[in-house]
Design an enzyme around this catalytic site. Structure first.
Site, PDB file in Angstrom:
ATOM      1  N   LEU A 170       0.813  -1.219   0.000  1.00 12.86           N
ATOM      2  CA  LEU A 170       0.000   0.000   0.000  1.00 12.86           C
ATOM      3  C   LEU A 170       0.849   1.274   0.000  1.00 12.86           C
ATOM      4  CD1 LEU A 170      -2.998   0.994   0.116  1.00 12.86           C
ATOM      5  CD2 LEU A 170      -2.694   1.192   2.586  1.00 12.86           C
ATOM      6  N   SER A 183      -5.850  11.520  -9.059  1.00 13.35           N
ATOM      7  CA  SER A 183      -4.702  11.592  -9.966  1.00 13.35           C
ATOM      8  C   SER A 183      -4.780  12.786 -10.900  1.00 13.35           C
ATOM      9  CB  SER A 183      -4.617  10.320 -10.814  1.00 13.35           C
ATOM     10  OG  SER A 183      -3.601  10.472 -11.781  1.00 13.35           O
ATOM     11  N   GLU A 241       9.673  12.206  -9.491  1.00 16.58           N
ATOM     12  CA  GLU A 241       9.247  11.643 -10.781  1.00 16.58           C
ATOM     13  C   GLU A 241       9.709  12.575 -11.905  1.00 16.58           C
ATOM     14  OE1 GLU A 241       5.127  10.596 -11.096  1.00 16.58           O
ATOM     15  OE2 GLU A 241       5.214   9.186  -9.422  1.00 16.58           O
ATOM     16  N   HIS A 244       7.257  13.044 -14.912  1.00 19.69           N
ATOM     17  CA  HIS A 244       5.864  13.491 -14.789  1.00 19.69           C
ATOM     18  C   HIS A 244       5.788  15.010 -14.841  1.00 19.69           C
ATOM     19  CE1 HIS A 244       1.643  13.143 -12.954  1.00 19.69           C
ATOM     20  NE2 HIS A 244       1.928  14.428 -12.843  1.00 19.69           N
TER      21      HIS A 244
HETATM   22 ZN   LIG Z   1       2.511  10.601 -14.036  1.00 21.69          ZN
END
Ligand SMILES: [Zn+2]
Length: 278
Positions: A170, A183, A241, A244
């Site tokens: 998790l 998201s 990231e 991203h």
């Molecule tokens: Zn992403």
């Protein structure tokens, strides 16, 4: 033209120096030293020094309209100023929506107007901006931009989230994949990118590739921010990231860049979102 030769010989030097020293007072400066040269028998360099006062910035300042003291300032040219109230931070369809582990999308099943970048779905505005960024990246010889993941629907995000959680547990799974409804990918404004042939696709080492470095340095010019920077996990809830990117538009990306603030939560003074509330 009818002047004696020695003086003709000094004139171009005077002229050249004056042009270099001051563009604004060229005409008066040329007149002044040539008159001085006429009166001076020896062609020393002294006359050319006489335009020195024109080095003062005063002439160029007079080119700009000056507001007299006490007068109201002219209106600011708003092609260059930032309007913090231009878009909502909470509506899912807003260019500036901030979605994180504390801020689910509203509505939670939101779907944007879809466009395509190289066949991959993103919001239409993102697709246009990605095309421009890809062109810039190519021109800079930093590589060919690819889009690995753009828009993900609520249902797709459910699959992605559950897969990562099953794979990593998790905590680690949710550090990579958002819960459905939380998201940025669902807004269509997020883009997981890579570069053809440079490897490190959706890996932290993408930051060290030519494309990764170029994007980190230049994405803001195309309206993108690197949404989950290094060492900001406590605020964003996500690990570094470097692939991203989030489209926020050039105005906000430029404002963040100029203020040297990398994270949306900090820029808007929103609470940190390291984890979900439940
Ligand atoms: Zn992403």
């Amino acid at each position: 033209m009818s002047q004696p030769k020695p003086r003709n010989g000094t004139k171009p030097v005077n002229l050249l120096l004056t042009v270099i020293i001051s563009g604004a007072l060229v005409l008066s400066a040329v007149a002044a030293p040539s008159m001085a040269a006429d009166a001076t028998p020896s062609p020393t360099a002294t006359p050319s020094v006489s335009p020195t006062p024109s080095v003062s910035p005063t002439p160029s300042v007079t080119d700009v309209p000056v507001t007299p003291p006490g007068e109201p300032m002219p209106p600011v040219l708003c092609g260059v100023c930032f309007n913090p109230g231009a878009y909502s931070l909470t509506k899912a369809n807003s260019l500036w929506v901030v979605a994180n582990k504390q801020r689910p999308l509203n509505p939670i099943t939101y779907k944007p107007t879809i466009g395509y970048f190289k066949g991959v779905q993103v919001a239409k505005v993102t697709a246009t901006a990605l095309s421009q960024m890809a062109a810039g990246m190519l021109k800079a010889k930093a590589g060919t931009l690819l889009l690995n993941s753009g828009f993900r629907s609520f249902d797709t995000q459910t699959v992605v989230h559950d897969r990562q959680v099953a794979r990593l547990g998790l905590k680690a799974g949710e550090a990579l994949a958002a819960r459905p409804g939380y998201s940025e990918h669902q807004t269509g404004l997020a883009a997981d990118v890579s570069a053809a042939g440079q490897g490190c696709t959706i890996q932290v080492c993408f930051a060290n590739t030519k494309a990764g470095k170029w994007l980190a340095a230049n994405a803001w010019q195309y309206g993108f921010i690197l949404r989950y920077p290094k060492d900001q996990t406590a605020t964003t809830g996500y690990q570094f990231e470097p692939w991203h990117f989030r489209y926020v538009g050039v105005d906000l990306a430029t404002e963040m860049k100029s203020k040297n603030i990398t994270v949306l939560e900090k820029f808007w003074k929103l609470p940190a979102a390291p984890a979900y509330s439940y």
